[in-house]
Design a protein around this motif. Structure first.
Motif, short mmCIF file in Angstrom:
data_model
loop_
_atom_site.label_atom_id
_atom_site.label_comp_id
_atom_site.label_asym_id
_atom_site.label_seq_id
_atom_site.Cartn_x
_atom_site.Cartn_y
_atom_site.Cartn_z
N MET A 1 -18.63 16.33 -35.26
CA MET A 1 -17.49 14.91 -34.21
C MET A 1 -17.03 15.71 -33.13
N PRO A 2 -16.32 15.09 -32.12
CA PRO A 2 -16.34 15.47 -31.10
C PRO A 2 -15.10 16.74 -30.85
N VAL A 3 -15.78 18.03 -30.12
CA VAL A 3 -15.01 19.16 -29.44
C VAL A 3 -14.63 19.34 -28.77
N ASN A 4 -13.84 18.80 -28.20
CA ASN A 4 -13.57 19.00 -27.05
C ASN A 4 -12.15 19.53 -26.82
N PRO A 5 -11.53 20.63 -25.23
CA PRO A 5 -10.08 20.96 -25.20
C PRO A 5 -8.70 19.35 -24.90
N ALA A 6 -9.91 17.74 -24.85
CA ALA A 6 -8.96 16.64 -24.56
C ALA A 6 -8.59 16.33 -26.15
N GLU A 7 -9.54 16.65 -27.12
CA GLU A 7 -9.22 15.97 -28.21
C GLU A 7 -8.04 16.63 -28.74
N PRO A 8 -7.49 17.16 -28.82
CA PRO A 8 -6.10 17.42 -29.56
C PRO A 8 -4.91 16.21 -29.34
N PHE A 9 -4.82 15.67 -27.68
CA PHE A 9 -3.88 14.68 -27.50
C PHE A 9 -3.84 13.09 -28.03
N TYR A 10 -4.97 12.65 -28.47
CA TYR A 10 -5.29 11.53 -28.43
C TYR A 10 -5.58 10.77 -30.02
N TRP A 11 -5.56 10.22 -30.79
CA TRP A 11 -6.36 10.13 -32.47
C TRP A 11 -7.37 11.23 -32.14
N SER A 12 -6.51 12.56 -32.89
CA SER A 12 -7.31 13.65 -33.12
C SER A 12 -8.40 14.10 -34.28
N PHE A 13 -9.58 14.35 -33.95
CA PHE A 13 -9.64 14.52 -35.16
C PHE A 13 -10.28 15.55 -35.67
N PHE A 14 -9.12 16.81 -35.28
CA PHE A 14 -8.97 18.05 -35.48
C PHE A 14 -8.04 18.25 -36.23
N GLY A 37 -20.30 14.97 -19.37
CA GLY A 37 -20.50 15.25 -17.68
C GLY A 37 -19.12 14.86 -17.00
N VAL A 38 -17.96 14.39 -17.68
CA VAL A 38 -16.92 13.64 -17.27
C VAL A 38 -15.63 15.43 -16.77
N ALA A 39 -16.16 16.09 -18.03
CA ALA A 39 -15.04 17.29 -17.32
C ALA A 39 -15.86 17.96 -16.07
N THR A 40 -17.36 17.92 -15.97
CA THR A 40 -17.53 18.45 -14.60
C THR A 40 -17.00 18.02 -13.37
N LEU A 94 -5.75 26.15 -21.73
CA LEU A 94 -7.10 25.11 -21.02
C LEU A 94 -6.64 23.92 -21.40
N LEU A 95 -5.42 23.85 -22.88
CA LEU A 95 -5.23 22.30 -23.27
C LEU A 95 -3.99 22.25 -22.08
N ASN A 96 -3.22 22.56 -21.52
CA ASN A 96 -2.40 22.37 -20.64
C ASN A 96 -2.88 21.98 -19.22
N LYS A 97 -4.04 21.87 -18.71
CA LYS A 97 -4.59 22.11 -17.63
C LYS A 97 -5.48 20.74 -17.91
N VAL A 98 -6.03 20.48 -19.29
CA VAL A 98 -6.41 19.37 -19.97
C VAL A 98 -5.88 18.05 -19.75
N LYS A 99 -4.34 18.41 -20.29
CA LYS A 99 -3.48 17.28 -20.66
C LYS A 99 -4.14 16.01 -19.76
N PRO A 100 -3.73 16.59 -18.65
CA PRO A 100 -3.55 14.81 -17.73
C PRO A 100 -4.13 14.30 -17.86
N TYR A 101 -5.67 14.23 -17.97
CA TYR A 101 -7.09 14.11 -17.80
C TYR A 101 -7.30 13.77 -19.43
N ALA A 102 -7.06 13.67 -20.02
CA ALA A 102 -6.97 14.09 -21.78
C ALA A 102 -7.76 12.22 -22.00
N ARG A 103 -7.25 11.30 -21.96
CA ARG A 103 -7.37 9.71 -22.05
C ARG A 103 -8.90 9.73 -21.17
#
Length: 110
Positions: A1-14, A37-40, A94-103
């Motif tokens: 399953m997807p495991v990255n810091p954006a995952e908790p913000f939208y239809w989370s598998f977590f 690679g979108v993260a980079t 990290l989650l706070n940094k990523v949240k605006p880019y989660a989608r």
């Protein structure tokens, strides 16, 4: 399953799939650790350490990490060899940094 810091913000598998799989004792393969690679592209290559440490700090059996170049492979190996779990405080940062880019990071759910 997807495991990255954006995952908790939208239809989370977590929230749903991960606890159920863990409860059943299933092996969990973490994928999309760098959102293909979108993260980079958003956070630069410096984000690789944080994104992989975050993924490996979750209750997964292993992480599937892609790479396109020998340099990327060497970076992944370096991170794996020196891995120490990311504490909850650093995960929240990290989650706070990523949240605006989660989608955008979760292109696979659009």
């Amino acid at each position: 399953m997807p495991v990255n810091p954006a995952e908790p913000f939208y239809w989370s598998f977590f929230e749903d799939a991960l606890p159920k799989a863990s409860k059943k004792g299933l092996g969990i393969l973490g994928m999309k650790t760098l959102s293909r690679g979108v993260a980079t592209k958003i956070f630069s290559m410096e984000s690789v350490d944080d994104f992989l440490r975050y993924a490996l700090s979750q209750p997964i059996s292993t992480a599937v990490v892609g790479c396109d170049t020998l340099e990327q492979l060497e970076t992944n190996v370096r991170i794996a060899r020196s891995f120490e779990p990311m504490d909850l405080k650093d995960q929240r940062v990290l989650l706070n940094k990523v949240k605006p880019y989660a989608r955008e990071l979760m292109y696979y759910k659009l």
